[in-house]
Write an enzyme that holds these catalytic residues in place. Structure first.
Site, PDB file in Angstrom:
ATOM      1  N   LYS A  56       1.928  22.099 -27.971  1.00 19.77           N
ATOM      2  CA  LYS A  56       1.189  22.760 -26.765  1.00 19.77           C
ATOM      3  C   LYS A  56      -0.063  22.534 -26.228  1.00 19.77           C
ATOM      4  O   LYS A  56      -1.105  22.737 -26.897  1.00 19.77           O
ATOM      5  CB  LYS A  56       1.746  24.271 -26.494  1.00 19.77           C
ATOM      6  CG  LYS A  56       1.205  24.965 -25.225  1.00 19.77           C
ATOM      7  CD  LYS A  56       1.551  26.419 -25.261  1.00 19.77           C
ATOM      8  CE  LYS A  56       0.557  27.241 -25.656  1.00 19.77           C
ATOM      9  NZ  LYS A  56      -0.684  27.470 -24.526  1.00 19.77           N
ATOM     10  N   ASP A  83       1.054  23.560 -20.831  1.00 22.14           N
ATOM     11  CA  ASP A  83       0.732  25.012 -20.396  1.00 22.14           C
ATOM     12  C   ASP A  83      -0.477  25.101 -19.551  1.00 22.14           C
ATOM     13  O   ASP A  83      -1.386  25.640 -19.829  1.00 22.14           O
ATOM     14  CB  ASP A  83       0.664  25.822 -21.733  1.00 22.14           C
ATOM     15  CG  ASP A  83       0.882  27.377 -21.271  1.00 22.14           C
ATOM     16  OD1 ASP A  83       1.182  27.594 -20.388  1.00 22.14           O
ATOM     17  OD2 ASP A  83       0.231  28.181 -22.306  1.00 22.14           O
ATOM     18  N   LYS A  85      -0.095  26.913 -16.566  1.00 21.14           N
ATOM     19  CA  LYS A  85      -0.040  28.163 -15.784  1.00 21.14           C
ATOM     20  C   LYS A  85      -0.618  28.066 -14.354  1.00 21.14           C
ATOM     21  O   LYS A  85      -1.418  28.672 -14.085  1.00 21.14           O
ATOM     22  CB  LYS A  85      -0.572  29.357 -16.661  1.00 21.14           C
ATOM     23  CG  LYS A  85       0.010  29.626 -18.126  1.00 21.14           C
ATOM     24  CD  LYS A  85      -0.986  30.912 -18.501  1.00 21.14           C
ATOM     25  CE  LYS A  85      -0.435  31.081 -19.858  1.00 21.14           C
ATOM     26  NZ  LYS A  85      -0.590  30.312 -21.011  1.00 21.14           N
ATOM     27  N   ASP A  88      -0.965  28.891  -7.365  1.00 23.25           N
ATOM     28  CA  ASP A  88      -1.711  28.653  -6.166  1.00 23.25           C
ATOM     29  C   ASP A  88      -0.672  28.657  -5.089  1.00 23.25           C
ATOM     30  O   ASP A  88       0.555  29.252  -5.273  1.00 23.25           O
ATOM     31  CB  ASP A  88      -2.571  27.080  -6.459  1.00 23.25           C
ATOM     32  CG  ASP A  88      -3.740  27.045  -5.414  1.00 23.25           C
ATOM     33  OD1 ASP A  88      -3.661  27.298  -4.467  1.00 23.25           O
ATOM     34  OD2 ASP A  88      -4.776  26.417  -5.900  1.00 23.25           O
ATOM     35  N   ILE A  89      -0.835  28.324  -4.027  1.00 17.21           N
ATOM     36  CA  ILE A  89      -0.118  28.283  -2.671  1.00 17.21           C
ATOM     37  C   ILE A  89       0.797  27.082  -3.133  1.00 17.21           C
ATOM     38  O   ILE A  89       0.708  26.565  -3.661  1.00 17.21           O
ATOM     39  CB  ILE A  89      -0.619  27.767  -1.363  1.00 17.21           C
ATOM     40  CG1 ILE A  89      -1.434  26.436  -1.267  1.00 17.21           C
ATOM     41  CG2 ILE A  89      -1.860  29.088  -1.015  1.00 17.21           C
ATOM     42  CD1 ILE A  89      -2.063  26.214  -0.017  1.00 17.21           C
ATOM     43  N   PRO A  90       2.043  27.362  -2.436  1.00 20.22           N
ATOM     44  CA  PRO A  90       3.334  26.427  -2.661  1.00 20.22           C
ATOM     45  C   PRO A  90       2.961  24.946  -2.648  1.00 20.22           C
ATOM     46  O   PRO A  90       3.442  24.242  -3.651  1.00 20.22           O
ATOM     47  CB  PRO A  90       4.447  26.859  -1.728  1.00 20.22           C
ATOM     48  CG  PRO A  90       3.956  28.323  -1.409  1.00 20.22           C
ATOM     49  CD  PRO A  90       2.431  28.396  -1.379  1.00 20.22           C
ATOM     50  N   ASN A  91       2.420  24.591  -1.661  1.00 21.06           N
ATOM     51  CA  ASN A  91       2.276  23.343  -1.387  1.00 21.06           C
ATOM     52  C   ASN A  91       1.218  22.519  -2.612  1.00 21.06           C
ATOM     53  O   ASN A  91       1.477  21.481  -3.223  1.00 21.06           O
ATOM     54  CB  ASN A  91       1.434  22.871  -0.088  1.00 21.06           C
ATOM     55  CG  ASN A  91       1.479  21.388   0.261  1.00 21.06           C
ATOM     56  OD1 ASN A  91       2.269  20.734   0.223  1.00 21.06           O
ATOM     57  ND2 ASN A  91       0.109  20.811   0.661  1.00 21.06           N
ATOM     58  N   THR A  92       0.182  23.346  -2.724  1.00 18.05           N
ATOM     59  CA  THR A  92      -0.642  22.773  -3.824  1.00 18.05           C
ATOM     60  C   THR A  92      -0.029  22.784  -5.482  1.00 18.05           C
ATOM     61  O   THR A  92      -0.121  21.841  -6.101  1.00 18.05           O
ATOM     62  CB  THR A  92      -1.740  23.815  -3.948  1.00 18.05           C
ATOM     63  OG1 THR A  92      -2.544  23.858  -2.809  1.00 18.05           O
ATOM     64  CG2 THR A  92      -2.919  23.347  -5.190  1.00 18.05           C
ATOM     65  N   THR A 142       1.074  37.930 -22.604  1.00 21.36           N
ATOM     66  CA  THR A 142       1.092  38.692 -23.714  1.00 21.36           C
ATOM     67  C   THR A 142       0.101  39.390 -24.258  1.00 21.36           C
ATOM     68  O   THR A 142       0.038  40.191 -24.983  1.00 21.36           O
ATOM     69  CB  THR A 142       1.557  37.750 -24.962  1.00 21.36           C
ATOM     70  OG1 THR A 142       0.759  36.684 -25.004  1.00 21.36           O
ATOM     71  CG2 THR A 142       3.028  37.495 -24.859  1.00 21.36           C
ATOM     72  N   ARG A 233      -3.237  30.161 -33.301  1.00 19.28           N
ATOM     73  CA  ARG A 233      -4.295  30.590 -34.394  1.00 19.28           C
ATOM     74  C   ARG A 233      -3.794  30.837 -35.748  1.00 19.28           C
ATOM     75  O   ARG A 233      -4.312  30.569 -36.731  1.00 19.28           O
ATOM     76  CB  ARG A 233      -5.154  31.877 -34.069  1.00 19.28           C
ATOM     77  CG  ARG A 233      -6.079  31.350 -32.904  1.00 19.28           C
ATOM     78  CD  ARG A 233      -6.621  32.562 -32.212  1.00 19.28           C
ATOM     79  NE  ARG A 233      -5.752  33.139 -31.187  1.00 19.28           N
ATOM     80  CZ  ARG A 233      -6.101  34.126 -30.566  1.00 19.28           C
ATOM     81  NH1 ARG A 233      -7.114  34.829 -30.326  1.00 19.28           N
ATOM     82  NH2 ARG A 233      -4.994  34.732 -29.769  1.00 19.28           N
TER      83      ARG A 233
END
Ligand code: C5P
Length: 256
Positions: A56, A83, A85, A88-92, A142, A233
């Site tokens: 990842k 990953d 995450k 942002d706005i939908p278009n971006t 988490t 970790r």
């Protein structure tokens, strides 16, 4: 080799894999390469080669190196979970999802908190792409407990908020979710067997919990319904990462 021989050979390999619990565990363990530069990442990949097959790449490494770090890991035949995450706005987000899909990664995260319009746009951005990554919606980090959630204005237990977000995601056609081991059983009951549930917050017995809050051991997380486990970790900071990974695979194999 004649086609039918090669098909038979492939079937034999597949059967061997299906019967090897360590191999099955290996396909479900994702090592989080939370390191600051490509050199440290490639050192870990080399140390873990032969033991682990999923890596990842998260924000720390990706922000430092850009996509250049992905290519050598994919080229070595490993599966990569990117990953980022996205939130942002939908278009971006749709644009970022399209860009990320071009890297040949197998999983990609967006924040479920971006809402149904953002999730819909992210999913639509993958339509028509050959071998698209599995789109995963991150529910509640988490590292968040009830107090942290309340401070953001959400007056619910993390488990309740995870269910709200998972139901919303399912409503717009998302089947992949990231949640803690403590919510995986509830989310599995919402998605059914089709759900791809990727679970961080994994701590083998005796490992430091660090900043995580809602944790469980590897075997327990699998028994609760996890599809994949994300471990950082406890492997990457162990004196011998390959040995630490082998112990986790061993524990996972007992639950498969
Ligand atoms: O070191 P540790 O095992 O805690 O690493 C967990 C990894 O999973 C980190 O890379 C973290 O960014 C990621 N993660 C998480 N919680 C989420 C989603 C991803 O801890 N909800």
């Amino acid at each position: 080799m004649h086609y039918s021989e090669s098909a038979a050979a492939r079937a034999k390999v597949a059967k061997t894999v299906m019967n090897d619990p360590i191999e099955l565990a290996r396909q479900r363990l994702i090592v989080a390469l939370d390191v600051p530069d490509a050199r440290s990442a490639m050192r870990l990949v080399a140390e873990l080669e032969g033991t682990c097959s999923w890596f990842k790449i998260g924000l720390e490494l990706f922000v430092a190196t850009g996509p250049a770090v992905l290519e050598p890991i994919v080229a070595r035949g490993h599966s990569v979970f990117l990953d980022l995450k996205l939130h942002d706005i939908p278009n971006t987000v749709a644009g970022a999802v399209r860009s990320a899909a071009a890297f040949g990664v197998r999983m990609l995260t967006v924040h479920a908190g971006g809402g149904p319009a953002m999730l819909t746009a992210a999913k639509a951005a993958l339509a028509g792409i050959a071998h698209p990554p599995e789109l995963l919606a991150v529910t509640v980090l988490t590292s968040m407990d009830g107090g942290q959630l309340l401070a953001t204005g959400v007056d619910r237990l993390p488990s309740q908020q995870v269910e709200v977000l998972a139901k919303m995601g399912i409503g717009v056609g998302i089947r992949g979710f990231v949640c803690s081991p403590q919510e995986v059983a509830a989310v599995r009951s919402l998605t059914g067997p089709e759900g791809v549930l990727v679970i961080p917050g994994i701590r083998p017995a005796g490992a430091a919990i660090g900043d995580q809050k809602r944790v469980a051991g590897p075997a327990e997380a699998l028994r609760l319904g996890a599809s994949y486990l994300v471990v950082g970790r406890p492997i990457t900071q162990a004196p011998n990462p390959a040995e630490a990974a082998r112990a986790i695979l061993e524990e996972m194999s007992g639950a498969l």
